[in-house]
Design a protein around this motif. Structure first.
Motif, short mmCIF file in Angstrom:
data_model
loop_
_atom_site.label_atom_id
_atom_site.label_comp_id
_atom_site.label_asym_id
_atom_site.label_seq_id
_atom_site.Cartn_x
_atom_site.Cartn_y
_atom_site.Cartn_z
N ILE A 167 0.78 -1.14 0.00
CA ILE A 167 -0.09 0.03 0.07
C ILE A 167 0.83 1.26 0.10
O ILE A 167 0.58 2.23 -0.72
CB ILE A 167 -0.78 0.03 1.25
N LEU A 168 1.79 1.24 0.76
CA LEU A 168 2.94 2.38 1.12
C LEU A 168 3.42 2.84 -0.46
O LEU A 168 3.68 3.94 -0.90
CB LEU A 168 3.83 2.40 2.09
N ALA A 169 4.07 1.53 -0.70
CA ALA A 169 4.66 1.49 -2.20
C ALA A 169 3.89 2.21 -3.34
O ALA A 169 4.32 3.17 -3.90
CB ALA A 169 5.42 0.47 -2.66
N LEU A 170 2.35 1.79 -3.30
CA LEU A 170 1.81 2.28 -4.51
C LEU A 170 1.33 3.62 -4.30
O LEU A 170 0.92 4.30 -5.03
CB LEU A 170 0.58 1.36 -4.59
N ALA A 171 1.07 4.05 -2.91
CA ALA A 171 0.54 5.21 -2.63
C ALA A 171 1.75 6.29 -2.91
O ALA A 171 1.67 7.50 -3.60
CB ALA A 171 0.43 5.60 -1.15
N PHE A 172 3.17 6.07 -2.71
CA PHE A 172 4.12 6.74 -3.23
C PHE A 172 4.11 6.89 -4.83
O PHE A 172 4.55 7.86 -5.28
CB PHE A 172 5.60 6.26 -2.80
N VAL A 173 3.86 5.82 -5.33
CA VAL A 173 3.92 5.96 -6.95
C VAL A 173 2.67 6.83 -7.45
O VAL A 173 3.19 7.75 -8.22
CB VAL A 173 3.65 4.64 -7.68
N ALA A 174 1.55 6.74 -6.83
CA ALA A 174 0.56 7.70 -7.12
C ALA A 174 0.92 9.28 -6.80
O ALA A 174 0.46 10.09 -7.45
CB ALA A 174 -0.69 7.49 -6.49
N ALA A 175 1.58 9.56 -5.58
CA ALA A 175 2.06 10.89 -5.28
C ALA A 175 3.04 11.30 -6.31
O ALA A 175 2.78 12.58 -6.67
CB ALA A 175 2.60 10.75 -3.62
N ALA A 176 3.91 10.46 -6.51
CA ALA A 176 4.96 10.86 -7.61
C ALA A 176 4.20 11.00 -8.94
O ALA A 176 4.72 12.38 -9.67
CB ALA A 176 6.29 9.80 -7.85
N ALA A 177 3.49 10.35 -9.35
CA ALA A 177 2.87 10.67 -10.47
C ALA A 177 1.93 11.95 -10.51
O ALA A 177 1.81 12.82 -11.33
CB ALA A 177 1.68 9.58 -10.89
N GLY A 178 1.24 12.09 -9.24
CA GLY A 178 0.72 13.57 -9.26
C GLY A 178 1.52 14.68 -9.36
O GLY A 178 1.28 15.83 -9.92
#
Length: 439
Positions: free
Chosen positions: A112-123
């Motif tokens: 979850i944390l890894a995917l949340a970071f990916v989404a944040a970086a994409a943002g």
């Protein structure tokens, strides 16, 4: 002798098409607002650990610190429309994957944390590209209006999003809420693809990622040189960073209302909600005033009002003044941010806008945790009373704003070399980078 062809005016979306784009971005921003609460709730559902939930609540900040500067350089080397489309696909994939894994009971906190970071970086990439795309697709005298509408949507989404997550989770479950979040990025993709024009005058030609990655260090250095050479951009960047440093102590407001004054959780909720409403009002003020008042004056007034309201927290002990002061702080901060964004888009050369935007945002963002940590430490030393911290931060914020006005903004030069601003209607040259003052 043949005459040289006249420069081709950039193709802009129609008013209706741009309203459709703004609607799509509003939906996308609601998705961001949903994610603010959905990710921590998902972590709590899996682990029950408050520490893990805290970690899940900060991927946006970590994402900006990790990829903010490279994002600016890459956006300058690539087509911003393409970047936005790819990042919408990435964010859709993240939340659809979270929903699917949750439905199969295969979610783990590290995933979850890894995917949340990916989404944040994409943002981060998306927001940087959006600043350039707005510059490309909006006439200069309407930039402040477009930025105001986007910021109003952003502020509204931060109010609506978490509440909507609560409703969706209670009615249809958290996995369904994640799917709704994913669907908002589909809407964004559709409007970006349909409305935005990809090839604008001054835009870099599209480049493969492997090519765009070469020489990023030199690109970042060039962006820093540009920021230093444009006095108005340098001054407002420093002013925004200092304002964030002092405003960060306002994170103690919840502690002050609940623990120091012991006004209860309902009072905390009202004060926090007032801040969200203030953000929407600040965006509305930028929309109305951006074409009537000189931009440097609006930035200075916004920053000075913010500092004054922060000072007021140091002498307030009841709910109504605290509510009004938090509303005022948020409104003035958003007003200043919208106009600062507009100034950057107007002044910075098109091929450097991504880098300068990212550098300015990272600089401002870094100041916030520093201010919060210092404010927390000083409050602890003062036996849990943050009022002297509020008072000191507010006074310093006002003094910093006054220094920015007298040293850089009062008689600002709108060119990189300090020369005079071009006359109205004159075509800007690559050396002059004018900022049009709207009347």
């Amino acid at each position: 002798m043949a005459l040289a062809p006249s420069p081709v005016a950039p193709a802009r979306p129609s008013a209706l098409a741009f309203k459709i784009f703004l609607g799509g971005q509003t939906v996308s921003l609601i998705g961001d607002g949903l994610a603010i609460l959905a990710i921590p709730l998902l972590v709590l559902q899996i682990s029950g650990s408050p520490s893990a939930a805290v970690l899940a609540a900060i991927p946006r900040t970590v994402g900006y610190l990790a990829v903010g500067l490279p994002a600016g350089a890459l956006v300058d080397r690539m087509n911003p429309r393409t970047v936005m489309l790819v990042m919408d696909v990435v964010r859709f994939g993240v939340f659809a994957t979270l929903a699917a894994l949750g439905a199969m009971d295969r979610l783990q906190v590290p995933v979850i944390l890894a995917l949340a970071f990916v989404a944040a970086a994409a943002g981060v990439f998306f927001e940087t590209a959006l600043a350039v795309a707005v510059r490309d697709n909006v006439e200069e005298d309407r930039l402040h209006r477009a930025n105001s509408l986007l910021e109003a949507a952003n502020q509204s989404a931060q109010i609506v999003g978490p509440g909507l997550v609560g409703v969706l989770t209670a009615v249809v479950g958290l996995q369904a809420a994640l799917l709704v979040t994913a669907s908002t990025f589909v809407v964004s993709f559709a409007t970006v693809f349909t409305v935005l024009k990809g090839d604008q005058p001054g835009a870099a030609p599209s480049a493969p990622l492997s090519v765009a990655l070469r020489g990023i260090g030199k690109d970042l250095a060039e962006g820093l040189r540009c920021l230093r050479s444009l006095r108005v951009v340098l001054v407002i960047t420093c002013l925004q960073a200092s304002a964030n440093l002092f405003l960060a102590v306002a994170t103690l407001l919840v502690f002050y209302v609940r623990n120091t004054l012991q006004l209860g959780d309902s009072a905390v909720s009202v004060v926090v909600t007032a801040g969200g409403v203030g953000g929407v009002l600040g965006a509305a003020a930028a929309f109305r005033l951006g074409g009537k008042v000189r931009h440097e004056v609006l930035i200075t007034l916004g920053a000075a009002t913010l500092g004054t309201a922060l000072t007021g927290l140091g002498v307030s002990t009841s709910l109504v003044p605290l509510l009004l002061l938090n509303l005022t702080m948020s409104a003035s901060a958003v007003l200043a941010v919208v106009i600062i964004r507009t100034v950057r888009q107007s002044v910075v050369p098109r091929h450097l806008l991504g880098r300068v935007t990212a550098t300015a945002r990272v600089t401002a963002l870094v100041a916030s945790p520093v201010g919060a940590l210092v404010g927390g430490a000083l409050t602890t030393m003062n036996h849990g009373d943050p009022r002297p911290v509020f008072l000191g931060a507010g006074v310093l914020s006002v003094l910093t704003t006054a220094a920015a006005w007298f040293l850089g903004l009062r008689h600002v030069s709108h060119t990189a070399d300090g020369g005079p601003e071009p006359t109205a209607g004159g075509a800007p040259t690559p050396e002059s980078h004018p900022m049009k003052e709207e009347s």
